[in-house]
Design a protein around this motif. Structure first.
Motif, PDB file in Angstrom:
ATOM      1  N   MET A  18       1.371   7.630  10.426  1.00  0.00           N
ATOM      2  CA  MET A  18       0.278   8.494  10.668  1.00  0.00           C
ATOM      3  C   MET A  18       0.714   9.783  10.394  1.00  0.00           C
ATOM      4  O   MET A  18      -0.125  10.796  10.163  1.00  0.00           O
ATOM      5  CB  MET A  18      -0.422   8.134  11.912  1.00  0.00           C
ATOM      6  N   LYS A  19       1.730  10.314  10.788  1.00  0.00           N
ATOM      7  CA  LYS A  19       2.354  11.762  10.815  1.00  0.00           C
ATOM      8  C   LYS A  19       2.533  11.957   9.253  1.00  0.00           C
ATOM      9  O   LYS A  19       3.218  13.236   9.050  1.00  0.00           O
ATOM     10  CB  LYS A  19       3.547  11.854  11.505  1.00  0.00           C
ATOM     11  N   GLY A  20       2.457  10.992   8.275  1.00  0.00           N
ATOM     12  CA  GLY A  20       2.895  11.594   6.938  1.00  0.00           C
ATOM     13  C   GLY A  20       4.362  11.438   6.449  1.00  0.00           C
ATOM     14  O   GLY A  20       4.663  12.174   5.584  1.00  0.00           O
ATOM     15  N   HIS A  21       5.059  10.806   7.376  1.00  0.00           N
ATOM     16  CA  HIS A  21       6.530  10.694   6.834  1.00  0.00           C
ATOM     17  C   HIS A  21       6.701   9.957   5.737  1.00  0.00           C
ATOM     18  O   HIS A  21       7.861  10.254   5.405  1.00  0.00           O
ATOM     19  CB  HIS A  21       7.359  10.505   7.849  1.00  0.00           C
ATOM     20  N   PHE A  22       5.882   9.079   5.374  1.00  0.00           N
ATOM     21  CA  PHE A  22       6.548   8.309   4.375  1.00  0.00           C
ATOM     22  C   PHE A  22       5.513   8.396   2.847  1.00  0.00           C
ATOM     23  O   PHE A  22       4.287   8.729   3.380  1.00  0.00           O
ATOM     24  CB  PHE A  22       6.037   6.543   4.730  1.00  0.00           C
ATOM     25  N   SER A  23       5.682   8.050   2.015  1.00  0.00           N
ATOM     26  CA  SER A  23       5.179   8.362   0.600  1.00  0.00           C
ATOM     27  C   SER A  23       5.653   7.245  -0.320  1.00  0.00           C
ATOM     28  O   SER A  23       6.642   6.562   0.044  1.00  0.00           O
ATOM     29  CB  SER A  23       5.308   9.583   0.205  1.00  0.00           C
ATOM     30  N   ALA A  24       5.178   7.315  -1.345  1.00  0.00           N
ATOM     31  CA  ALA A  24       5.505   6.636  -2.573  1.00  0.00           C
ATOM     32  C   ALA A  24       7.248   6.532  -2.780  1.00  0.00           C
ATOM     33  O   ALA A  24       7.895   5.572  -3.131  1.00  0.00           O
ATOM     34  CB  ALA A  24       4.706   6.371  -3.716  1.00  0.00           C
ATOM     35  N   GLN A  25       7.539   7.766  -2.425  1.00  0.00           N
ATOM     36  CA  GLN A  25       9.007   8.014  -2.971  1.00  0.00           C
ATOM     37  C   GLN A  25       9.957   7.355  -1.688  1.00  0.00           C
ATOM     38  O   GLN A  25      11.026   6.936  -1.963  1.00  0.00           O
ATOM     39  CB  GLN A  25       9.374   9.354  -3.208  1.00  0.00           C
ATOM     40  N   TYR A  26       9.212   7.419  -0.446  1.00  0.00           N
ATOM     41  CA  TYR A  26      10.321   7.176   0.579  1.00  0.00           C
ATOM     42  C   TYR A  26       9.635   6.272   1.657  1.00  0.00           C
ATOM     43  O   TYR A  26       8.524   6.764   2.384  1.00  0.00           O
ATOM     44  CB  TYR A  26      10.693   8.511   1.229  1.00  0.00           C
ATOM     45  N   PHE A  27       9.935   4.933   1.585  1.00  0.00           N
ATOM     46  CA  PHE A  27       8.998   4.113   2.504  1.00  0.00           C
ATOM     47  C   PHE A  27       9.969   3.153   3.157  1.00  0.00           C
ATOM     48  O   PHE A  27       9.663   2.039   3.589  1.00  0.00           O
ATOM     49  CB  PHE A  27       7.847   3.333   2.066  1.00  0.00           C
ATOM     50  N   GLU A  40       0.841  -1.180  -0.030  1.00  0.00           N
ATOM     51  CA  GLU A  40       0.077   0.012  -0.037  1.00  0.00           C
ATOM     52  C   GLU A  40       0.730   1.371  -0.004  1.00  0.00           C
ATOM     53  O   GLU A  40       0.570   2.261  -0.771  1.00  0.00           O
ATOM     54  CB  GLU A  40      -0.851   0.191   1.244  1.00  0.00           C
ATOM     55  N   ILE A  41       1.740   1.200   0.709  1.00  0.00           N
ATOM     56  CA  ILE A  41       2.887   2.575   0.966  1.00  0.00           C
ATOM     57  C   ILE A  41       3.475   2.703  -0.275  1.00  0.00           C
ATOM     58  O   ILE A  41       3.674   3.866  -0.751  1.00  0.00           O
ATOM     59  CB  ILE A  41       3.451   2.620   2.225  1.00  0.00           C
ATOM     60  N   GLN A  42       3.806   1.426  -1.039  1.00  0.00           N
ATOM     61  CA  GLN A  42       4.577   1.881  -2.302  1.00  0.00           C
ATOM     62  C   GLN A  42       3.921   2.456  -3.424  1.00  0.00           C
ATOM     63  O   GLN A  42       4.253   3.104  -4.139  1.00  0.00           O
ATOM     64  CB  GLN A  42       4.983   0.398  -2.902  1.00  0.00           C
ATOM     65  N   LEU A  43       2.431   2.380  -3.045  1.00  0.00           N
ATOM     66  CA  LEU A  43       1.146   2.884  -4.081  1.00  0.00           C
ATOM     67  C   LEU A  43       0.970   4.373  -3.334  1.00  0.00           C
ATOM     68  O   LEU A  43       0.190   4.986  -4.174  1.00  0.00           O
ATOM     69  CB  LEU A  43       0.190   2.019  -4.419  1.00  0.00           C
ATOM     70  N   GLY A  44       1.564   4.709  -2.367  1.00  0.00           N
ATOM     71  CA  GLY A  44       1.307   6.080  -1.758  1.00  0.00           C
ATOM     72  C   GLY A  44       0.235   6.152  -0.916  1.00  0.00           C
ATOM     73  O   GLY A  44      -0.398   7.174  -0.488  1.00  0.00           O
ATOM     74  N   ARG A  45      -0.526   4.806  -0.690  1.00  0.00           N
ATOM     75  CA  ARG A  45      -1.900   5.074  -0.012  1.00  0.00           C
ATOM     76  C   ARG A  45      -1.712   4.836   1.673  1.00  0.00           C
ATOM     77  O   ARG A  45      -1.545   3.778   2.148  1.00  0.00           O
ATOM     78  CB  ARG A  45      -2.891   3.739  -0.473  1.00  0.00           C
ATOM     79  N   GLN A  46      -1.419   5.753   2.212  1.00  0.00           N
ATOM     80  CA  GLN A  46      -1.003   5.886   3.698  1.00  0.00           C
ATOM     81  C   GLN A  46      -2.119   5.185   4.559  1.00  0.00           C
ATOM     82  O   GLN A  46      -1.687   4.356   5.539  1.00  0.00           O
ATOM     83  CB  GLN A  46      -0.729   7.295   4.276  1.00  0.00           C
ATOM     84  N   LYS A  47      -3.564   5.662   4.109  1.00  0.00           N
ATOM     85  CA  LYS A  47      -4.272   5.291   5.380  1.00  0.00           C
ATOM     86  C   LYS A  47      -4.302   3.583   5.418  1.00  0.00           C
ATOM     87  O   LYS A  47      -4.253   2.932   6.431  1.00  0.00           O
ATOM     88  CB  LYS A  47      -5.632   5.930   4.906  1.00  0.00           C
TER      89      LYS A  47
END
Lengths: 211, 128, 533, 315
Positions: A174-183, A86-93
């Motif tokens: 949850m604090k939004g530190h991660f995204s598709a570019q950085y996980f 999920e995080i690779q696809l940028g879907r944090q929730k």
């Protein structure tokens, strides 16, 4: 890592940083394999010496609880893998939800483990000097329980480390530190959790299913 | 840069569920198999142990290849994992070379002096 | 920001104790390691002097047997776990490896600082145990003796467990740095052989150290709750502990010698100003030693009741590990051929390494052969053998490497004549101390003996005198280096005329190591193609 | 050179030691040869290629496949020879002939005892017949010790949970030292014994009068002999000075306090109990490291020790 996309000063680009972190984690997993390996060697030596005692003593273990625990760990391994996807696809929730599921499953595992331990402590099937149970035929059955408590004890300790890592990563997510570019931290924790599951996959048949 | 992958490979969803399902099935199989005593059927000693280990290895490779993305990563990570396991195998096999062959020249050398632990010779445990 | 950051050396960049204790700069961490390591070496050396003092005469004259046992045990523990294992990788390796790779820092700088703090915790625990009375089990902690006596065995076990992590973290950092942070121009076969040595050492640190961790955990459980897998009275097997212990401890002796070999490759090629002979042979034999070292641990247990079959297998594999070491020595010898050799201080240490390591390696053949080892095991022959390899090999190479990179580390040159005097004295003192022990060992003087028979008096008196000479030699070496800090001449950028990448940085280097990523035009050993001013 | 090896090694007094000396001689010669090649080569190169003032380029020779093959093959062949020869002698050293005399060797914290087939327990002295194979079944009562007789070139650890076996055939009369070579605690360096090799008839005579001489002797003299023979002297003094154990002088029928705070009067029962179960009552200020002598001292020997302690009175 202050902002989520910042590349540490000594890396030339994000790709190199991610690959370095993954290689570092794999090398660390080697040390975990060999740490458990030591107790597997003790298991192998004593099983070769007292094969019938191992067979009789393994009956004292509850196979259903062991199987449920294995299933719990496999599902938790699945959920953490899906979390990473999920995080690779940028879907944090969704990633947070999967991580939470993994943590819950890990706690379920520990609860089941607690019941098994309580049952053994009550019966007196404990390692070394504390062994007072006398229902098992064979020489020195306390050796089996020494190895059982060592293996499952160190494994449970690693599950606790896994839970704290997963919680730390979930909070940062949850604090939004991660995204598709950085996980990278999520991936690293996932690798660690899969190894803990890997070790249980070998541990389960060796202890619970002695032919 | 040296050996770096360019894009992050995203494994399709169905592979995850397929692998997860396979692991659960294999767990059921290994528990089921453990009730059958292979040694008496095929006569090969410690056959049950071998079967249990084969199933566990299959499960482990599934987890490693798909959940840990070894399938889509550079081969070097698989090499590190295998070197760790190989080192562990060396430790187990060569230690068993010693513990298993102790009595080969003198059978007396192989047998422990007190097979049962002193913990069980109750009469003199109390005053030792 | 103060002056232009690119010219300020890493020493002046951020001053103050707090900046040093929270730095992530691999060079500062290397220096902090160096200070603690030399401190441990001093403590270990004093313990060695106390041991030799007692052995000067056969009787019981200076202190009791129990104190002697504690001295030689703590000498072993301090020297091995606190000094010799971290010495080259953590102190010199941390400083030089990123420079040689052309990187700004190691792959995980904060992990590097964490490894230093883990080392400090282990150090404090070990010294607290030392003050607490120390342990008298020998550095090998063989059960059932170590699991039944009073004394801080648990504390020392914990210290060794923690120090193991520091070693793992250093090894992990080096593997990732060498793999991922090399400059584009540096490939696996045109990087300095120092990196091959560090890479092979890191492999062993990663694969072997966890086993000493689990061994110490098992020993702690054995002592505190009596789990009984090593305790013979409960069905356990003390020889199993020896397997656990030596599975780590033999690869650990290669963690000690491979970095020394790595330094010697640099010293010999730089000071004979010649292309290294057989680059691939040395590189491959480093990794070959690292891999084969996991197969041979049983040659420490030939007479310990191990099965004769296993003894045969271990003896055969032990000879396998002797070949790569021999190849390396021959390659270094061939590097001297047609070179332009200058006998400066580091080269003196390099050549005495060659001399002493050859003796150490050849005496290993006696111990690898089954029949002869039964006679020589646990005698002073073994003590002399491993001192020749560990002291004559690793410590001599470490001091040589320290002198070699000293100008780059602190920007000051040491006094050359005093450096040479120190090197010669170390060489003479060492031989004078340990050569007689070979003879005592052949004649059957057992190891760890507090009083010995009359016939061994001559060898022990010679050895004790040699030990004091060695002590004086190290005092001279220490003073020489410290004096260079106070009033040494300013070092030039490349005092030894070396082609290796770390000499292209400023002296002492800036925090970022290179102002701009250097373009690699030549290999580190192309002394036949490149003219060095 | 051969005489150098004979000087280097202890005297050779068993059938196996000439073979071990032969291998040592071979390895010594090979090592010396390689050592000279390397050191002389090194010194020669250092002198010949000494750096002149001007630092110019040096030769580019960096490999020579033929040379490298040679200096790998020759050591490998020599190493294989060493291994095979070493292993063959090791096998001879391991397998005892069928008819060998079996003696049980027991290592205890800081002394050796040797039990002969007829049950006689000889502490501290192993007497063996000349030119007869002797198989020693070695075990330990507490920690790991190791029996090492340099003159016979044999060494084997004494393990607490298992018998280990070492055999030798003495070829020379005389007494030879026997050391403990596995670290075993405070008096590891005093855990010595002597091996006495006698012709077969003298050995039989020694065995008969040794195993019968104990009964009928005057108890105090017997006690004094046991005090020395069973290594009581390594821990207990008879002149009042406290060593690892309490002194025996002036303690008879005196009240001594114990480590658990209570006190006891030194009488026959206390001494007999302390000999058979030493951990039960430990004198204050001393560690409980005394091994049990159960099965080692016969009834009359214990009475001898008691009589001897009684006699240690400053009248």
């Amino acid at each position: 890592m202050s902002s989520s996309f910042h590349v540490a000063h000594h890396f030339s680009d994000a790709e190199q940083q991610r690959e370095s972190a993954k290689l570092g984690m794999w090398v660390f997993l080697l040390t975990e394999i060999l740490l458990f390996g030591g107790v597997f060697v003790a298991y192998a030596v004593f099983r070769v010496w007292y094969p019938d005692m191992f067979y009789n003593a393994h009956k004292a273990l509850d196979v259903t609880m062991g199987t449920v625990n294995t299933a719990v760990l496999i599902v938790s391994s699945l959920t953490v893998a899906l979390g990473i996807r999920e995080i690779q696809l940028g879907r944090q929730k969704q990633c947070t939800r999967y991580l939470l599921a993994t943590i819950v499953l890990a706690c379920v595992f520990l609860v089941i483990k607690y019941f098994e331990y309580a049952h053994k402590i009550h019966l007196g099937q404990l390692p070394g000097k504390f062994y007072t149970f006398d229902g098992i035929a064979g020489t020195n059955p306390h050796v089996f329980f020494s190895i059982y408590f060592l293996l499952t004890g160190i494994h449970a300790f690693h599950i606790l480390i896994g839970i704290s890592l997963l919680t730390w990563v979930m909070i940062k997510n949850m604090k939004g530190h991660f995204s598709a570019q950085y996980f990278t931290p999520v991936e690293i924790t996932g690798l660690y959790w899969h190894l803990v599951d890997l070790i249980w996959i070998f541990l389960f048949p060796l202890l619970y299913l002695i032919g | 840069m040296s050996e770096n992958q360019h894009t992050t490979h995203i494994t399709p969803l169905w592979i995850y569920f397929a692998v997860g399902g396979a692991l659960l099935v294999l767990t059921a199989v290994t528990v089921g198999v453990s009730f059958i005593d292979f040694t008496s059927i095929f006569g090969v000693s410690s056959m049950n142990f071998a079967v249990a280990m084969i199933i566990a290895t299959i499960k482990a490779t599934l987890v490693a290849l798909f959940f840990m993305h070894l399938y889509s990563d550079s081969k070097f990570y698989s090499l590190t994992l295998l070197s760790g396991i190989a080192c562990l195998m060396i430790f187990i096999v060569i230690t068993l070379l010693d513990t298993n062959f102790r009595g080969k020249i003198y059978e007396i050398e192989g047998q422990p002096i007190e097979p049962a632990a002193k913990i069980y010779q109750s009469e003199n445990v109390s005053d030792q | 920001m103060n002056a232009n950051p690119s010219t300020v050396s890493y020493l002046e960049d951020k001053k103050g104790i707090w900046n040093w204790l929270t730095t992530v700069d691999h060079k500062k961490i290397g220096l902090m390691y160096l200070v603690l390591i030399l401190g441990s070496f001093l403590v270990g050396g004093i313990l060695a002097m106390l041991v030799r003092l007692e052995l000067i005469s056969p009787g019981e004259d200076f202190y009791s047997a129990d104190t002697y046992n504690r001295f030689f045990t703590m000498h072993g523990v301090v020297m091995i776990f606190l000094f010799i294992i971290p010495s080259i990788p953590a102190a010199l390796g941390n400083f030089v490896l990123p420079l040689m790779v052309g990187a700004k820092d190691v792959a995980f700088p904060r992990l590097n600082l964490a490894s230093w703090y883990v080392y400090v915790v282990g150090l404090l625990l070990a010294f607290w145990a030392l003050l607490y009375g120390g342990v008298d089990t020998g550095w090998t902690f063989y059960t059932p003796y170590s699991s039944e006596i009073q004394g801080p065995v648990a504390m020392i076990g914990l210290a060794v467990f923690i120090l193991g992590f520091s070693s793992i973290l250093t090894g992990l950092n080096f593997i990732v740095t060498i793999h991922k942070l090399r400059l584009p121009g540096i490939t696996w076969f045109n990087m300095p052989l120092f990196l091959w040595g560090m890479y092979a050492t890191a492999i062993i640190q990663i694969l072997a150290t966890p086993v000493i961790g689990i061994t110490m955990v098992l020993l702690l459980f054995e002592r505190l709750s009596g789990i009984g897998i090593f305790d013979p009275s409960m069905g356990g097997d003390p020889v199993l502990f020896q397997h656990f212990f030596w599975f780590y401890s033999h690869p650990a002796v290669y963690i000690m010698i491979l970095p020394a070999m790595a330094i010697v490759s640099e010293l010999i090629s730089t000071f004979s100003h010649k292309k290294i002979f057989g680059y691939k042979a040395i590189a491959y034999s480093s990794v070959a030693i690292a891999l084969i070292s996991f197969l041979v641990w049983g040659h420490h247990m030939f007479t310990s009741g191990q099965s004769r079959f296993a003894a045969m297998v271990f003896s055969f594999l032990t000879f396998g590990v002797a070949i790569p070491s021999a190849i390396k020595v021959f390659n270094w010898l061939a590097t001297l051929y047609k070179g332009s050799i200058s006998l400066e201080t580091p080269m003196l240490y390099g050549l005495s390494f060659l001399f002493l390591f050859t003796i150490g390696g050849l005496t290993g053949l006696f111990l690898g052969t089954l029949a002869v080892d039964v006679h020589l095991h646990d005698t002073y022959f073994v003590v002399a053998h491993f001192h020749y390899v560990m002291f004559g090999g690793t410590v001599v190479a470490f001091i040589g490497g320290l002198h070699y990179w000293w100008p780059k580390m602190v920007g000051k040159m040491f006094n050359e004549t005093w450096g040479k005097i120190g090197a010669v004295l170390v060489f003479l003192g060492f031989n004078f101390t340990f050569m007689p022990q070979f003879i005592a060992g052949f004649r059957g003087m057992p190891r760890r003996y507090y009083t010995y028979g009359e016939e061994f008096t001559v060898y022990n008196v010679l050895s004790s005198l040699g030990a004091f000479l060695l002590g004086i030699a190290f005092v001279i070496v220490g003073i020489n280096l410290v004096m260079s800090l106070i009033n040494g001449k300013k070092a030039s950028k490349n005092p030894w005329k070396s082609l290796s990448l770390e000499w292209e940085t400023q002296t002492p280097p800036i925090t970022e190591n290179f102002e701009v990523d250097p373009v690699i035009t030549h290999g580190p050993y192309d002394y036949d193609k490149v003219e060095v001013q | 050179m051969k005489t150098f090896i004979d000087w280097l090694m202890p005297e050779s007094a068993s059938t196996i030691s000439p073979q071990v000396d032969a291998i040592t001689y071979f390895i010594f010669a090979v090592s010396l040869l390689f050592f000279f090649i390397i050191v002389v080569g090194m010194i020669h190169f250092v002198i010949k290629y000494r750096r002149q003032e001007k630092l110019e380029k040096t030769s580019g020779v960096d490999h020579n496949t033929a040379l490298e093959i040679v200096w790998t093959a020759i050591p490998t062949v020599l190493l294989v020879v060493m291994f095979v020869w070493g292993f063959r002698v090791y096998l001879d050293m391991s397998i005892a002939p069928k008819d060998s005399l079996e003696i049980k060797v027991t290592g205890q914290k800081w002394f050796w005892t040797f039990t002969y087939p007829n049950g006689y327990v000889s502490p501290g002295e192993l007497v063996v017949p000349l030119n007869q194979p002797v198989k020693t079944l070695i075990s330990s009562k507490d920690v790991i010790h190791s029996m090492f007789v340099p003159a016979f070139r044999i060494k084997m650890d004494a393990l607490p949970n298992r018998y280990t076996v070492a055999w030798f055939e003495a070829t020379k009369e005389g007494t030879f030292p026997l050391y403990c070579t596995e670290y075993c605690g405070t008096s590891h360096s005093k855990m010595l014994a002597t091996v006495k090799v006698l012709p077969y008839d003298q050995y039989l005579k020694w065995l008969d009068d040794a195993s019968s001489s104990m009964d009928g002797a005057d108890p105090v003299a017997l006690g004094e002999k046991i005090y020395a023979r069973n290594a009581c002297n390594t821990c207990h003094s008879i002149d009042g000075s406290s060593m690892i154990g309490p002194s025996w002088r002036n303690i008879w029928s005196s009240s001594q306090n114990l480590s658990d705070g209570s006190s006891v009067v030194v009488d026959e029962n206390y001494i007999r109990e302390s000999i058979l179960y030493p951990q039960k009552k430990i004198r204050a200020g001393y560690q409980g490291v005394m091994p049990s002598y159960q099965g080692l001292l016969k009834e009359n020997e214990i009475e001898g020790v008691i009589a001897y302690i009684k006699s240690l009175e400053d009248k």
